[in-house]
Design a protein around this motif. Structure first.
Motif, PDB file in Angstrom:
ATOM      1  N   VAL B 220       0.843  -1.204   0.000  1.00 33.42           N
ATOM      2  CA  VAL B 220       0.000   0.000   0.000  1.00 33.42           C
ATOM      3  C   VAL B 220       0.881   1.258   0.000  1.00 33.42           C
ATOM      4  CG1 VAL B 220      -1.667   1.327   1.374  1.00 33.42           C
ATOM      5  CG2 VAL B 220      -1.963  -1.139   1.094  1.00 33.42           C
ATOM      6  N   THR B 221       1.913   1.244   0.842  1.00 37.21           N
ATOM      7  CA  THR B 221       2.771   2.442   0.932  1.00 37.21           C
ATOM      8  C   THR B 221       3.502   2.687  -0.383  1.00 37.21           C
ATOM      9  OG1 THR B 221       3.101   1.748   3.219  1.00 37.21           O
ATOM     10  CG2 THR B 221       4.371   3.636   2.496  1.00 37.21           C
ATOM     11  N   TRP B 222       4.022   1.626  -1.027  1.00 39.11           N
ATOM     12  CA  TRP B 222       4.715   1.800  -2.309  1.00 39.11           C
ATOM     13  C   TRP B 222       3.765   2.290  -3.393  1.00 39.11           C
ATOM     14  CZ3 TRP B 222       9.347   2.992  -3.146  1.00 39.11           C
ATOM     15  CH2 TRP B 222      10.402   2.468  -2.402  1.00 39.11           C
ATOM     16  N   ILE B 223       2.546   1.761  -3.414  1.00 36.94           N
ATOM     17  CA  ILE B 223       1.580   2.201  -4.439  1.00 36.94           C
ATOM     18  C   ILE B 223       1.287   3.696  -4.258  1.00 36.94           C
ATOM     19  CG2 ILE B 223      -0.842   1.985  -5.207  1.00 36.94           C
ATOM     20  CD1 ILE B 223      -0.488  -1.091  -4.626  1.00 36.94           C
ATOM     21  N   VAL B 224       1.062   4.107  -3.014  1.00 36.47           N
ATOM     22  CA  VAL B 224       0.792   5.529  -2.753  1.00 36.47           C
ATOM     23  C   VAL B 224       2.019   6.370  -3.127  1.00 36.47           C
ATOM     24  CG1 VAL B 224       0.195   7.231  -0.972  1.00 36.47           C
ATOM     25  CG2 VAL B 224      -0.885   4.998  -0.937  1.00 36.47           C
ATOM     26  N   ALA B 225       3.226   5.881  -2.749  1.00 33.58           N
ATOM     27  CA  ALA B 225       4.458   6.630  -3.061  1.00 33.58           C
ATOM     28  C   ALA B 225       4.624   6.779  -4.583  1.00 33.58           C
ATOM     29  CB  ALA B 225       5.672   5.930  -2.455  1.00 33.58           C
ATOM     30  N   GLY B 226       4.373   5.704  -5.324  1.00 29.51           N
ATOM     31  CA  GLY B 226       4.484   5.751  -6.787  1.00 29.51           C
ATOM     32  C   GLY B 226       3.506   6.746  -7.383  1.00 29.51           C
ATOM     33  N   PHE B 227       2.291   6.749  -6.844  1.00 28.29           N
ATOM     34  CA  PHE B 227       1.253   7.660  -7.329  1.00 28.29           C
ATOM     35  C   PHE B 227       1.650   9.119  -7.057  1.00 28.29           C
ATOM     36  CE2 PHE B 227      -2.685  10.045  -6.403  1.00 28.29           C
ATOM     37  CZ  PHE B 227      -3.286   9.958  -7.649  1.00 28.29           C
ATOM     38  N   ILE B 228       2.116   9.376  -5.838  1.00 26.93           N
ATOM     39  CA  ILE B 228       2.520  10.741  -5.465  1.00 26.93           C
ATOM     40  C   ILE B 228       3.719  11.182  -6.313  1.00 26.93           C
ATOM     41  CG2 ILE B 228       3.422  12.210  -3.567  1.00 26.93           C
ATOM     42  CD1 ILE B 228       0.549  11.395  -3.056  1.00 26.93           C
ATOM     43  N   TYR B 229       4.670  10.266  -6.533  1.00 27.30           N
ATOM     44  CA  TYR B 229       5.846  10.590  -7.346  1.00 27.30           C
ATOM     45  C   TYR B 229       5.415  11.041  -8.737  1.00 27.30           C
ATOM     46  CZ  TYR B 229      10.240   9.901  -9.897  1.00 27.30           C
ATOM     47  OH  TYR B 229      11.347  10.075 -10.695  1.00 27.30           O
ATOM     48  N   LYS B 230       4.496  10.275  -9.336  1.00 27.21           N
ATOM     49  CA  LYS B 230       4.045  10.619 -10.692  1.00 27.21           C
ATOM     50  C   LYS B 230       3.351  11.977 -10.707  1.00 27.21           C
ATOM     51  CE  LYS B 230       4.163   6.553 -13.371  1.00 27.21           C
ATOM     52  NZ  LYS B 230       3.542   5.672 -14.322  1.00 27.21           N
ATOM     53  N   LYS B 231       2.618  12.278  -9.638  1.00 21.84           N
ATOM     54  CA  LYS B 231       1.945  13.579  -9.553  1.00 21.84           C
ATOM     55  C   LYS B 231       2.975  14.707  -9.422  1.00 21.84           C
ATOM     56  CE  LYS B 231      -1.983  14.618  -8.343  1.00 21.84           C
ATOM     57  NZ  LYS B 231      -3.261  15.033  -7.800  1.00 21.84           N
ATOM     58  N   ARG B 232       4.060  14.417  -8.691  1.00 25.95           N
ATOM     59  CA  ARG B 232       5.100  15.432  -8.482  1.00 25.95           C
ATOM     60  C   ARG B 232       5.934  15.669  -9.746  1.00 25.95           C
ATOM     61  NH1 ARG B 232       2.506  16.404  -4.561  1.00 25.95           N
ATOM     62  NH2 ARG B 232       3.144  16.334  -2.377  1.00 25.95           N
ATOM     63  N   MET B 233       5.839  14.747 -10.701  1.00 30.07           N
ATOM     64  CA  MET B 233       6.595  14.908 -11.944  1.00 30.07           C
ATOM     65  C   MET B 233       6.140  16.116 -12.733  1.00 30.07           C
ATOM     66  SD  MET B 233       7.295  11.265 -13.703  1.00 30.07           S
ATOM     67  CE  MET B 233       8.044  11.864 -15.201  1.00 30.07           C
ATOM     68  N   VAL B 234       4.869  16.472 -12.572  1.00 30.17           N
ATOM     69  CA  VAL B 234       4.357  17.659 -13.275  1.00 30.17           C
ATOM     70  C   VAL B 234       3.984  18.723 -12.247  1.00 30.17           C
ATOM     71  CG1 VAL B 234       3.521  16.529 -15.358  1.00 30.17           C
ATOM     72  CG2 VAL B 234       2.060  16.612 -13.372  1.00 30.17           C
ATOM     73  N   ASP B 235       4.123  19.994 -12.657  1.00 27.94           N
ATOM     74  CA  ASP B 235       3.801  21.093 -11.735  1.00 27.94           C
ATOM     75  C   ASP B 235       2.301  21.262 -11.612  1.00 27.94           C
ATOM     76  OD1 ASP B 235       6.439  21.655 -11.282  1.00 27.94           O
ATOM     77  OD2 ASP B 235       6.587  22.938 -13.041  1.00 27.94           O
TER      78      ASP B 235
END
Lengths: 282, 235
Positions: B220-235
């Motif tokens: 669960v934590t990795w899935i959330v981290a991956g999702f947040i990372y992808k969101k942070r890729m764009v401003d």
């Protein structure tokens, strides 16, 4: 296909405030294109959209014929290089260590690091830590990183803003060399003389809209008034038109050896920008 | 996902060099060892005491270091530089996590040695510790992605460290405060439950439930981290 960048009716809003309003332009392969405008006019936002760092609100943005969004893909990122004002260098590592990291990420041979360092005139300083460098040197390291993988398209956001005249000239020569090798360059700057020296075509961006676009020569012709200034030896300055009417006047001054200097009143890109927008550059 | 060993290795080496020259963060790795030494001197040789030190090593080393590494990349805009390079999400996260995983393994092994913990079933405990490390790395990644600077990271990670290190201790209060029973399902508590079960006669379920719980937290934590990372890729 020769169109590298194709932007049509691009719009971008941040919290209901429009940063870009209906921006359209195309850039052909091998061009050096200057995107000119004061701070806050939308230049960096455009670069961010083109490099898939920011989502557009509306419009079509194609790079190499593919939607800009696809530039997020690993293989497509090798096709462009980018230099921004925010360096993004590892300050505890040396210049060489920083470039070696990126040469490994791009899977380049080690010789690419030396080539890039030579390009920005920093090979002798390669062991220095980034934290010990001046802003200008950091800018050169970032430029070396941006061109190291010989990208087809190079985005430069204010590339010489922190450089002294000698290094600025060195970078100009290098960019011309890169361009001759086929690299298309998208340059944003508020330094109009830089654009005049480097660019094949320029676009004036003001308050999120393109106000004029064309080659510096064509823009000067379009916005110039065909007059010349004659400085006489008695200190007087006369502005005359280049038509038949004033030719005799000029002939008489020259015959009586009264002319000290003659020059055209060709506007600079800065003059044209102010003429179009009524604003000073920031 | 496009994964490259060359790129992972490059990010790993970069993190190693940066970490070894960043004394503010690297000295934190010594804290659990000092704590382990102090606990050992108290003479309290119980499983829960051993795992207090081990869970602290996970929070202080694994979560804190991963969080700081990511926060610093964000603060200095280097994460954006990595994102604009051909390095994929997998390359960046694996490269960074691998480095923290190795540091964690060394520190946890030294902590176990200092406190004098000798597990009855080393194999199962080793697996549970590795899975826990994966979870704490994800937790550190998530915290790092939410912060903008190392200063912010040092603050945001404190409650996280407190909850996950001392969560098992809170179970002592569960008779008076039933809500505290939730802490039983923390990965740190499950690690302790597993270790205690291994010291007596245990069933397969005694092993599977704690390990499955730790895996679920990690996923669960990795899935959330991956999702947040992808969101942070764009401003």
């Amino acid at each position: 296909m020769n169109t590298v960048i194709d932007v049509q009716h691009l719009k971008k809003t941040f919290n209901k405030e429009a940063a870009l309003k209906d921006v359209s332009f195309t850039i052909q392969k091998g061009e050096i294109f200057g995107f000119l405008g004061p701070s806050g006019s939308g230049k960096t936002t455009t670069i961010k959209i083109l490099t898939a760092q920011t989502e557009k609100t509306a419009g079509d943005v194609l790079l190499f014929g593919r939607p800009a969004n696809e530039m997020k893909q690993s293989n497509n990122r090798k096709r462009f290089g980018i230099l921004t004002d925010n360096s993004g260098l590892y300050t505890r590592l040396s210049i060489e260590e920083n470039l070696l990291l990126f040469s490994n990420l791009y899977q380049l041979p080690k010789s690419a690091v030396k080539e890039a360092l030579d390009f920005v005139n920093l090979y002798g300083e390669r062991k220095k830590k980034i934290s010990q460098l001046s802003k200008g040197m950091m800018q050169r390291v970032t430029l070396a990183r941006a061109i190291m993988h010989k990208p087809e398209l190079l985005f430069l956001d204010e590339p010489t803003s922190a450089l002294d005249p000698v290094n600025t000239q060195h970078i100009y020569n290098g960019l011309r060399k890169l361009n001759e090798m086929g690299t298309t360059i998208f340059l944003t700057t508020h330094d109009m003389s830089e654009a005049e020296i480097l660019c094949d075509r320029v676009a004036f961006l003001h308050k999120g809209k393109i106000r004029a676009i064309g080659s510096p020569k064509d823009l000067k012709k379009e916005f110039g008034d065909d007059s010349i200034t004659v400085e006489l030896k008695n200190g007087a300055c006369e502005v005359i038109q280049t038509g038949e009417q004033d030719a005799e006047k000029l002939f008489n001054w020259m015959q009586s050896n009264e002319v000290s200097r003659i020059y055209t009143n060709e506007p600079t890109l800065g003059n044209i920008f102010m003429q179009i927008t009524g604003s000073d550059l920031v | 996902m496009n994964i490259s060993m060359t790129r992972i290795q490059a990010i790993f080496m970069k993190d190693y060099k940066e970490f070894s020259r960043n004394y503010a963060v690297s000295t934190m790795a010594l804290l659990p060892l000092i704590m382990a030494f102090v606990y050992n001197q108290t003479g309290a040789h119980t499983i829960s005491m051993y795992f207090l030190s081990i869970n602290m090593a996970f929070s202080v080393v694994t979560t804190y270091i991963q969080c700081c590494l990511i926060a610093e990349e964000k603060e200095k805009n280097t994460l954006r530089s990595l994102m604009l390079s051909p390095a994929s999400l997998g390359d960046i996260l694996i490269g960074k996590s691998l480095f923290v995983f190795i540091v964690t393994s060394v520190i946890v092994a030294m902590t176990i040695f200092i406190v004098g913990y000798k597990p009855s079933n080393l194999f199962i405990i080793a697996i549970a510790l590795m899975l826990s490390a994966v979870f704490y790395i994800a937790l550190g990644t998530l915290c790092g992605l939410f912060t903008k600077s190392i200063m912010e990271a040092s603050i945001i990670v404190l409650p996280v460290m407190l909850i996950f290190s001392f969560g098992p201790l809170a179970l002592a209060l569960s008779s008076t405060n039933p809500i505290v029973k939730i802490a039983e399902w923390l990965p740190s508590s499950q690690l302790l439950v597993l270790a205690e079960a291994l010291e007596r006669t245990y069933t397969t379920m005694d092993v599977i439930i704690p390990i499955a719980t730790i895996i679920a937290w990690s996923l669960v934590t990795w899935i959330v981290a991956g999702f947040i990372y992808k969101k942070r890729m764009v401003d």
